[in-house]
Design a protein around this motif. Structure first.
Motif, short mmCIF file in Angstrom:
data_model
loop_
_atom_site.label_atom_id
_atom_site.label_comp_id
_atom_site.label_asym_id
_atom_site.label_seq_id
_atom_site.Cartn_x
_atom_site.Cartn_y
_atom_site.Cartn_z
N THR A 1 0.81 -1.21 0.00
CA THR A 1 0.00 0.00 0.00
C THR A 1 0.85 1.27 0.00
O THR A 1 0.62 2.19 -0.80
CB THR A 1 -0.95 0.00 1.21
N GLU A 2 1.83 1.35 0.88
CA GLU A 2 2.66 2.55 0.95
C GLU A 2 3.42 2.76 -0.35
O GLU A 2 3.56 3.90 -0.84
CB GLU A 2 3.63 2.45 2.12
N ALA B 1 -9.58 -0.50 -0.95
CA ALA B 1 -8.42 0.38 -0.75
C ALA B 1 -8.64 1.80 -1.24
O ALA B 1 -7.87 2.71 -0.88
CB ALA B 1 -7.18 -0.21 -1.41
N ILE B 2 -9.67 2.05 -2.04
CA ILE B 2 -9.89 3.43 -2.49
C ILE B 2 -10.26 4.34 -1.33
O ILE B 2 -10.23 5.56 -1.46
CB ILE B 2 -10.96 3.52 -3.60
N ALA B 3 -10.58 3.75 -0.17
CA ALA B 3 -10.83 4.57 1.01
C ALA B 3 -9.62 5.41 1.39
O ALA B 3 -9.76 6.42 2.09
CB ALA B 3 -11.21 3.67 2.19
N LEU B 4 -8.44 5.04 0.89
CA LEU B 4 -7.21 5.72 1.24
C LEU B 4 -7.02 7.04 0.49
O LEU B 4 -6.16 7.84 0.87
CB LEU B 4 -6.01 4.82 0.95
N SER C 1 -8.34 10.68 -1.67
CA SER C 1 -9.34 11.75 -1.67
C SER C 1 -10.23 11.62 -2.91
O SER C 1 -9.88 10.93 -3.87
CB SER C 1 -8.63 13.10 -1.69
N PRO C 2 -11.37 12.31 -2.92
CA PRO C 2 -12.20 12.29 -4.12
C PRO C 2 -11.45 12.75 -5.37
O PRO C 2 -11.64 12.17 -6.45
CB PRO C 2 -13.34 13.26 -3.77
N GLN C 3 -10.59 13.77 -5.24
CA GLN C 3 -9.85 14.23 -6.41
C GLN C 3 -8.84 13.19 -6.88
O GLN C 3 -8.70 12.94 -8.08
CB GLN C 3 -9.14 15.54 -6.10
N MET C 4 -8.12 12.58 -5.95
CA MET C 4 -7.18 11.53 -6.33
C MET C 4 -7.90 10.35 -6.95
O MET C 4 -7.43 9.74 -7.92
CB MET C 4 -6.37 11.06 -5.12
#
Length: 384
Positions: A190-191, A241-244, A246-249
């Motif tokens: 992830t990192e 994992a999309i919880a990680l 922001s909406p823009q990212m």
């Protein structure tokens, strides 16, 4: 008429009213599978471990049947209860959430919880892009198909308490997916993947594109193997994992790949859904706007009071008390939290909310704690 017959008749009415847009009360569903059953108090006297369950197809077959029997006889929800005399048992080849990582080249490790570690290091991260993705029958995919064919054959003559097995499915993350971003985190770390997005963006996008194409090809191949149409109108997947991001990212880096998956596999019709069991509520509005998601399967934490301020009222949301509370909380605490959620606005602002464990019952959760959810909803979940 038995108590199960009465329950099943009520359940049919609850779901018929729900489908008609005029529910009498909030429906309740509970996710409970063989993994949870293995740790259920009073069950599994042979002490079958999860790793053994996965490694031995006979154990997987038998434990799934026994888990379904236990659920149908003991766990209260708006699902059919009692022995499935008409429909029989439904089984699924179960390699847990490490399936896609191993399919792509990772190695399964069997400790207390089977898993697969990331295998794309800084030195070899380009290597995956230099080879075509594996096919449906490659590696663990071939193992899964072997299990599937074995289950099909065994089901021809199998009965438990006179009840047969009538349905067998491929793994959920073989004929479906945990999502390209989650899989990328799983194989890269992830990192490392987040760092790639920021400092090696071209590579991160090429990796997500590679995984997206691999996922689409595998699911289409699985559908052909099952004699199904390659495009099934209406589609759902996960991508925890999309919880990680922001909406823009999300819109910059992930959305184009999600759009491709939904378009290629779900076409233009049917209801689209997504499973997100982490803290992903900040993405719900963009997912609905950009992808047309109308079915959110949620985990925790969730701010239920603003769910339907940000989503259309015809959106189905599955959600409820978090699973640590269900496992460790008292019956009064579970009742209080369930009532709080039902009074948060989800019933006033919509008729599409479905109460569930948020998300997947923890192994070792007491039966009475699970059932408290349903008992509370039967009282507090009624619409005026």
């Amino acid at each position: 008429m038995t108590q199960y017959d009465r329950h099943n008749e009520e359940t049919k009415i609850v779901w018929a009213d729900y489908a008609a847009g005029k529910p009498s009360r909030v429906p309740v569903v509970i996710y409970y599978d063989a993994r949870i059953w293995l740790s259920q108090e009073g069950q599994n006297p042979e002490r079958v471990a999860l790793a053994d369950y996965i490694r031995h197809k006979d154990l997987m077959f038998e434990c799934q049947v026994r888990a379904q029997e236990f659920k149908r006889l003991n766990i209260l929800s708006d699902e059919q209860m009692g022995y499935p005399k008409e429909d029989g048992y439904s089984l699924m080849i179960d390699f847990q959430n490490y399936f896609e990582i191993v399919w792509l080249g990772g190695e399964a490790e069997f400790s207390e919880e089977p898993h697969a570690r990331p295998f794309l290091t800084e030195e070899n991260k380009q290597s995956i892009l230099d080879s075509p993705p594996p096919g449906l029958f490659d590696g663990i995919g071939g193992t899964a198909v072997g299990y599937y064919e074995y289950f099909i054959e065994k089901a021809r003559t199998y009965e438990r308490e006179g009840i047969p097995v009538r349905k067998v499915e491929l793994p959920f993350n073989m004929a479906g997916t945990d999502g390209p971003f989650t899989v990328a985190c799983g194989i890269r770390g992830t990192e490392n993947l987040i760092s790639d997005l920021l400092f090696d963006t071209d590579y991160a996008l090429r990796l997500l594109g590679y995984l997206t194409d691999a996922i689409i090809a595998r699911i289409k191949a699985a559908r052909r193997f099952l004699n199904q149409a390659e495009v099934d109108h209406g589609f759902g997947m996960g991508d925890d994992a999309i919880a990680l991001v922001s909406p823009q990212m999300y819109q910059d880096f992930v959305l184009p790949f999600h759009k491709k998956i939904y378009a290629e596999l779900g076409g233009k019709g049917g209801e689209r859904g997504i499973h997100l069991c982490g803290n992903a509520q900040h993405l719900f509005p963009v997912l609905q706007k950009e992808l047309g998601i109308k079915n959110f399967d949620t985990g925790f934490p969730i701010d239920f009071s603003r769910l339907y301020d940000e989503l259309s009222p015809d959106t189905r949301v599955n959600g409820g008390p978090n699973v640590p509370l269900l496992k460790f909380g008292s019956l009064e605490e579970i009742r209080s939290e369930t009532e709080r959620i039902l009074r948060s606005g989800v019933m006033e602002k919509s008729r599409k909310f479905v109460l569930r464990d948020g998300n997947s019952v923890c192994p070792g959760t007491k039966l009475e704690n699970i059932n408290q959810l349903y008992l509370t909803c039967k009282e507090a979940g009624r619409y005026c």
